[in-house]
Design a protein around this motif. Sequence first.
Motif, PDB file in Angstrom:
ATOM      1  N   GLU A   1       0.830  -1.210   0.000  1.00  0.00           N
ATOM      2  CA  GLU A   1       0.000   0.000   0.000  1.00  0.00           C
ATOM      3  C   GLU A   1       0.865   1.260   0.000  1.00  0.00           C
ATOM      4  O   GLU A   1       0.536   2.236  -0.671  1.00  0.00           O
ATOM      5  CB  GLU A   1      -0.911   0.032   1.235  1.00  0.00           C
ATOM      6  CG  GLU A   1      -1.997  -1.001   1.230  1.00  0.00           C
ATOM      7  CD  GLU A   1      -2.775  -1.046   2.534  1.00  0.00           C
ATOM      8  OE1 GLU A   1      -3.991  -1.253   2.472  1.00  0.00           O
ATOM      9  OE2 GLU A   1      -2.164  -0.883   3.617  1.00  0.00           O
ATOM     10  N   ILE A   2       1.964   1.220   0.734  1.00  0.00           N
ATOM     11  CA  ILE A   2       2.879   2.368   0.780  1.00  0.00           C
ATOM     12  C   ILE A   2       3.423   2.644  -0.619  1.00  0.00           C
ATOM     13  O   ILE A   2       3.386   3.781  -1.097  1.00  0.00           O
ATOM     14  CB  ILE A   2       4.032   2.111   1.780  1.00  0.00           C
ATOM     15  CG1 ILE A   2       3.497   2.030   3.211  1.00  0.00           C
ATOM     16  CG2 ILE A   2       5.102   3.208   1.658  1.00  0.00           C
ATOM     17  CD1 ILE A   2       4.495   1.491   4.221  1.00  0.00           C
ATOM     18  N   MET A   3       3.923   1.606  -1.283  1.00  0.00           N
ATOM     19  CA  MET A   3       4.487   1.780  -2.628  1.00  0.00           C
ATOM     20  C   MET A   3       3.435   2.325  -3.604  1.00  0.00           C
ATOM     21  O   MET A   3       3.718   3.257  -4.363  1.00  0.00           O
ATOM     22  CB  MET A   3       5.044   0.450  -3.145  1.00  0.00           C
ATOM     23  CG  MET A   3       6.284  -0.005  -2.412  1.00  0.00           C
ATOM     24  SD  MET A   3       7.073  -1.468  -3.143  1.00  0.00           S
ATOM     25  CE  MET A   3       5.954  -2.764  -2.656  1.00  0.00           C
ATOM     26  N   ASN A   4       2.238   1.771  -3.567  1.00  0.00           N
ATOM     27  CA  ASN A   4       1.177   2.215  -4.475  1.00  0.00           C
ATOM     28  C   ASN A   4       0.728   3.639  -4.191  1.00  0.00           C
ATOM     29  O   ASN A   4       0.479   4.411  -5.122  1.00  0.00           O
ATOM     30  CB  ASN A   4      -0.018   1.259  -4.420  1.00  0.00           C
ATOM     31  CG  ASN A   4       0.251  -0.023  -5.162  1.00  0.00           C
ATOM     32  OD1 ASN A   4       1.091  -0.074  -6.063  1.00  0.00           O
ATOM     33  ND2 ASN A   4      -0.449  -1.075  -4.787  1.00  0.00           N
ATOM     34  N   GLU A   5       0.613   3.991  -2.921  1.00  0.00           N
ATOM     35  CA  GLU A   5       0.162   5.340  -2.575  1.00  0.00           C
ATOM     36  C   GLU A   5       1.192   6.386  -2.983  1.00  0.00           C
ATOM     37  O   GLU A   5       0.842   7.472  -3.449  1.00  0.00           O
ATOM     38  CB  GLU A   5      -0.156   5.431  -1.074  1.00  0.00           C
ATOM     39  CG  GLU A   5      -0.753   6.746  -0.643  1.00  0.00           C
ATOM     40  CD  GLU A   5      -2.113   7.070  -1.250  1.00  0.00           C
ATOM     41  OE1 GLU A   5      -2.582   8.209  -1.030  1.00  0.00           O
ATOM     42  OE2 GLU A   5      -2.725   6.221  -1.936  1.00  0.00           O
ATOM     43  N   ILE A   6       2.466   6.070  -2.834  1.00  0.00           N
ATOM     44  CA  ILE A   6       3.514   6.997  -3.268  1.00  0.00           C
ATOM     45  C   ILE A   6       3.426   7.216  -4.779  1.00  0.00           C
ATOM     46  O   ILE A   6       3.481   8.352  -5.249  1.00  0.00           O
ATOM     47  CB  ILE A   6       4.915   6.501  -2.853  1.00  0.00           C
ATOM     48  CG1 ILE A   6       5.073   6.593  -1.339  1.00  0.00           C
ATOM     49  CG2 ILE A   6       6.014   7.305  -3.570  1.00  0.00           C
ATOM     50  CD1 ILE A   6       6.312   5.917  -0.785  1.00  0.00           C
TER      51      ILE A   6
END
Length: 108
Positions: free
Chosen positions: A31-36
Amino acid sequence: MVKMARKEFETLTPQMFYILVVLNVPRHGYEIMNEIMRITNDEIRVGAGTLYTLLSRFQNDGYIELVSEIDRKKIYQITKIGKYKLQEEKRKLEMQIKALNEVNQDKN
């Protein structure tokens, strides 16, 4: 001129900055990678190796905390110390923008 090494976390890289930004909401790694990628319009990407290295270091320095683990997914969130670090970074960026604007005004 003496070049000084950058102290760890003194100035955040773009990847470090955005990891802290998106952890205002509890998230796991994917989720962190996608949100960035979403908030930067795919301008900034954080690979899994970099992400997990930084998450570990941020957790050790108290910038983030592990809030839960669901189905082997570790969920992290920014701490007060991490929020303070982001405010410091914001102040630095605002100073840089102010200086750039002043230089650009002088040229007109």
